[in-house]
Design an enzyme around this catalytic site. Structure first.
Site, PDB file in Angstrom:
ATOM      1  N   TYR A 135      17.092   9.244   0.740  1.00 11.72           N
ATOM      2  CA  TYR A 135      18.519   9.226   1.151  1.00 11.72           C
ATOM      3  C   TYR A 135      18.648   9.371   2.478  1.00 11.72           C
ATOM      4  CZ  TYR A 135      23.762  10.785   1.238  1.00 11.72           C
ATOM      5  OH  TYR A 135      24.729  10.666   1.674  1.00 11.72           O
ATOM      6  N   ASP A 230      13.549   9.154   9.154  1.00 13.20           N
ATOM      7  CA  ASP A 230      14.811  10.105   8.807  1.00 13.20           C
ATOM      8  C   ASP A 230      14.445  11.638   8.702  1.00 13.20           C
ATOM      9  OD1 ASP A 230      16.949  11.327   7.862  1.00 13.20           O
ATOM     10  OD2 ASP A 230      17.433   9.956   6.386  1.00 13.20           O
ATOM     11  N   LYS A 263      21.486  18.146  10.431  1.00 10.83           N
ATOM     12  CA  LYS A 263      21.297  19.531   9.830  1.00 10.83           C
ATOM     13  C   LYS A 263      20.637  20.713  10.918  1.00 10.83           C
ATOM     14  CE  LYS A 263      21.150  17.856   5.375  1.00 10.83           C
ATOM     15  NZ  LYS A 263      20.754  16.658   4.671  1.00 10.83           N
TER      16      LYS A 263
HETATM   17  C1  LIG Z   1      21.655  15.145   4.521  1.00  9.91           C
HETATM   18  C2  LIG Z   1      20.916  13.937   4.917  1.00  9.91           C
HETATM   19  C3  LIG Z   1      21.431  12.736   5.505  1.00  9.91           C
HETATM   20  C4  LIG Z   1      23.017  12.636   5.600  1.00  9.91           C
HETATM   21  O1  LIG Z   1      23.472  13.569   6.471  1.00  9.91           O
HETATM   22  P1  LIG Z   1      25.230  13.864   6.328  1.00  9.91           P
HETATM   23  O2  LIG Z   1      25.337  14.883   7.658  1.00  9.91           O
HETATM   24  O3  LIG Z   1      25.285  14.545   5.220  1.00  9.91           O
HETATM   25  O4  LIG Z   1      25.627  12.354   6.762  1.00  9.91           O
HETATM   26  C5  LIG Z   1      20.625  11.771   5.950  1.00  9.91           C
HETATM   27  N1  LIG Z   1      19.337  11.613   5.654  1.00  9.91           N
HETATM   28  C6  LIG Z   1      18.707  12.737   5.004  1.00  9.91           C
HETATM   29  C7  LIG Z   1      17.175  12.944   4.765  1.00  9.91           C
HETATM   30  C8  LIG Z   1      19.521  13.937   4.880  1.00  9.91           C
HETATM   31  O5  LIG Z   1      18.780  14.916   4.012  1.00  9.91           O
END
Ligand SMILES: *Cc1c(COP(=O)(O)O)cnc(C)c1O
Length: 423
Positions: A135, A230, A263
Site C-alpha cells: 500500500y 516506501d 508515520k
Molecule cells: C500508511 C501508509 C501510507 C499512507 O500514509 P497516509 O499518511 O495514511 O496517507 C503509505 N505507505 C505505507 C507503506 C503506509 O503504511
C-alpha cells in the site's frame, strides 16, 4: 457509533477503523498515555497500534509534549519557510544515507503520489511497477489490483478510478524474482520506477527476501528505472535508518533512489516526506519541471513534534530495547501457540511485528490470504475482551512502543495464552 454513522460515512474517517474486517463495534478513544488508551466507556487498553506506527515513544512523551506546546504558542502555520524544516531535513539526511535532499508533505499518500510524479519526471517515462499487497496511499494510479495469472497491467481496485489512470501501472507478485525479470524484459525501457514496501506492513508483516531486494535494485539500475522505497511505515520504526539499513547489512552499498517517510516522522502529527538523490530531487519545482506543493507542508507544530520524536529515538540503546521487547512478545506468542497446538508464525523487526495463523511465514499477498479468517477474528476479539488492542485486521501490522513495559508484555502474553487455548 450509531451517532457517528449518521454524519460520517461508516462512522469513521479512515475505513480500517470501522472494524469491518474483524466485525463488532470499534472503540472510540477518549485519551491515551504511554502504552495505553482509554475508550469512551473508560476502559483501558494496551495499545499495539500506536496510531498505526507513529507513537513509537508511547502517547504523551514529555519531551514531545513540551516541543509541541512551545511550537503552538509561536503560531500554528505561516506559509513561509522556517528553520525547523531545515533541521528536520538535516536529521533525516543524517539518519538515512541514501537521502541527500528531502521535501516535507502532510501524508504518506501525498509522499507516494509525489514520489511517483518525480520518478516519472526524472526519467521521462510513464510506467510504474508495484507489488500486490503493498500500500502506498490512495492516489489513483496506485489503487490497482493485478489481473489473474502472470504480472500484468492492473485494474482499478476502487470505484472512481478510471481504467485510463491505472493503465501505466504494472502489478507483480511480491518476492517473485522471475515475474519482475519478465516485466523488465518486456517493458524495461518504459519503466520509470519500481515502488515497494521493503517490509510490507499492509499485508500484516512480510519481508522482501534479500534476493528479491537485490534483484529489484539491479534491474532498476540496469534499465534506468528508479527504485522507490516506501518507508512510510518502516522508516524510523524497524531501525533508525529504516528497512533500507536492515537490507544494507546483507547487501553492501544497497540504496534506493527515492524514499518515502510518514508515520514516525511526524510523531503523531500529519507530516510525511520524500527524499533521495540530489540529482533526482532537483527535478522538483521550483528548481525543476516536476510540480509539487502544499499549504501546510512543513507545518511548524508538526515539525516540532517530528523533530522531538526523531531526537528521542536516537537515545543510546533505544532501538536495542525496543527490539528486545518486540522479540519478547513475538517469541512469547509463538510459545503460547505451540503450547495450545495452534498453527502460528510471527516475525518482527525493531518495533514492528506481525503474526499469522499459518504454520510458516507467508511471502506474498496470496499466501497471507490463506489465513483462517474466522480463527484470526476469534483471537482478535478474545484479546480485545482482555483489553489488548491489536490491529483490527489480518492485513495490518502491529507496533511496540518504548512505553510498553515488560509487565505489559507479560499481561498480553497471559491473555494470549488464554485466548489461544480456547481457539
Ligand atoms: C500508511 C501508509 C501510507 C499512507 O500514509 P497516509 O499518511 O495514511 O496517507 C503509505 N505507505 C505505507 C507503506 C503506509 O503504511
Amino acid at each position: 457509533m450509531a451517532r457517528a454513522c449518521r454524519v460520517i460515512p461508516g462512522g469513521v474517517n479512515s475505513p480500517v477503523r470501522a472494524f469491518r474486517a474483524v466485525g463488532g463495534t470499534p472503540r472510540f478513544v477518549q485519551r491515551a498515555a504511554g502504552a495505553y488508551f482509554w475508550d469512551a466507556d473508560g476502559e483501558r487498553f494496551t495499545d499495539y497500534i500506536g496510531s498505526w506506527g507513529p507513537m513509537i515513544l508511547g502517547h504523551g512523551h514529555p519531551a514531545v509534549l513540551e516541543a509541541v506546546e512551545k511550537a503552538a504558542r509561536d503560531g500554528f502555520s505561516y506559509g513561509a519557510p522556517t528553520e525547523r524544516e531545515i533541521a528536520l531535513a538535516e536529521e533525516v539526511i543524517k539518519l538515512v544515507p541514501s537521502v541527500e535532499m528531502l521535501r516535507l508533505v502532510s501524508s504518506g499518500t501525498e509522499a507516494g503520489m509525489s514520489a511517483i510524479r518525480l520518478a516519472r519526471g526524472a526519467t521521462g517515462r510513464d510506467q510504474i511497477i508495484k507489488f500486490e499487497g503493498c500500500y502506498h496511499g490512495h492516489a489513483d494510479s496506485l489503487l490497482v489490483k493485478g489481473g489473474s495469472g502472470l504480472a500484468t497491467f492492473g485494474h482499478p481496485s476502487s470505484a472512481g478510478v478510471p481504467e485510463d489512470l491505472v493503465a501505466h501501472t504494472l502489478v507483480a507478485e511480491y518476492n517473485n524474482v522471475q515475474e519482475l525479470e519478465a516485466l523488465f524484459q518486456q517493458h524495461g525501457k518504459r519503466i520509470a520506477c519500481v515502488i515497494m514496501e521493503p517490509i510490507a506492513g499492509n499485508m500484516n508483516f512480510v519481508r522482501a527476501s534479500v534476493e528479491f531486494t537485490r534483484r529489484c535494485r539491479e534491474l532498476c539500475t540496469q534499465h534506468g528505472a528508479l527504485l522507490i522505497y516506501d518507508e512510510v511505515m518502516t522508516g524510523f520504526r524497524v531501525a533508525l535508518g529504516g528497512a533500507q539499513s536492515v537490507y544494507a547489512r546483507s547487501i553492501p552499498g544497497f540504496e534506493p533512489d527515492i524514499s518515502m517517510f510518514g508515520k514516525v516522522i511526524g510523531g503523531g502529527m500529519p507530516m510525511a516526506a520524500f527524499g533521495g538523490k540530489r540529482t533526482v530531487m532537483e527535478q522538483l519545482a521550483p528548481l525543476g519541471p516536476v510540480y509539487q506543493a502544499g499549504t501546510l507542508s512543513g507545518n511548524p507544530i508538526a515539525t516540532a513534534c517530528g523533530l522531538a520524536t526523531l531526537r528521542e529515538i536516537q537515545q543510546p540503546g533505544f532501538f536495542e530495547d525496543l527490539t528486545r521487547k518486540t522479540h519478547r512478545l513475538v517469541d512469547g506468542l509463538m510459545a503460547q501457540a505451540t503450547k495450545a497446538g495452534v498453527p502460528f508464525s510471527a516475525d518482527s523487526e525493531g518495533g514492528m511485528f506481525g503474526y499469522f495463523f499459518l504454520p510458516e511465514l507467508p511471502r506474498n499477498y496470496g499466501q497471507v490470504a490463506h489465513t483462517d479468517m474466522a480463527r484470526f477474528n476469534r483471537f482478535y476479539h478474545g484479546m480485545l475482551q482482555r483489553h489488548v488492542y491489536l490491529a483490527p485486521g489480518l492485513y495490518e501490522a502491529n507496533f511496540m512502543s518504548a512505553a510498553h513495559s515488560d509487565a505489559d508484555i507479560d499481561t498480553t502474553l497471559a491473555a494470549a495464552g488464554e485466548v489461544l487455548r480456547a481457539l
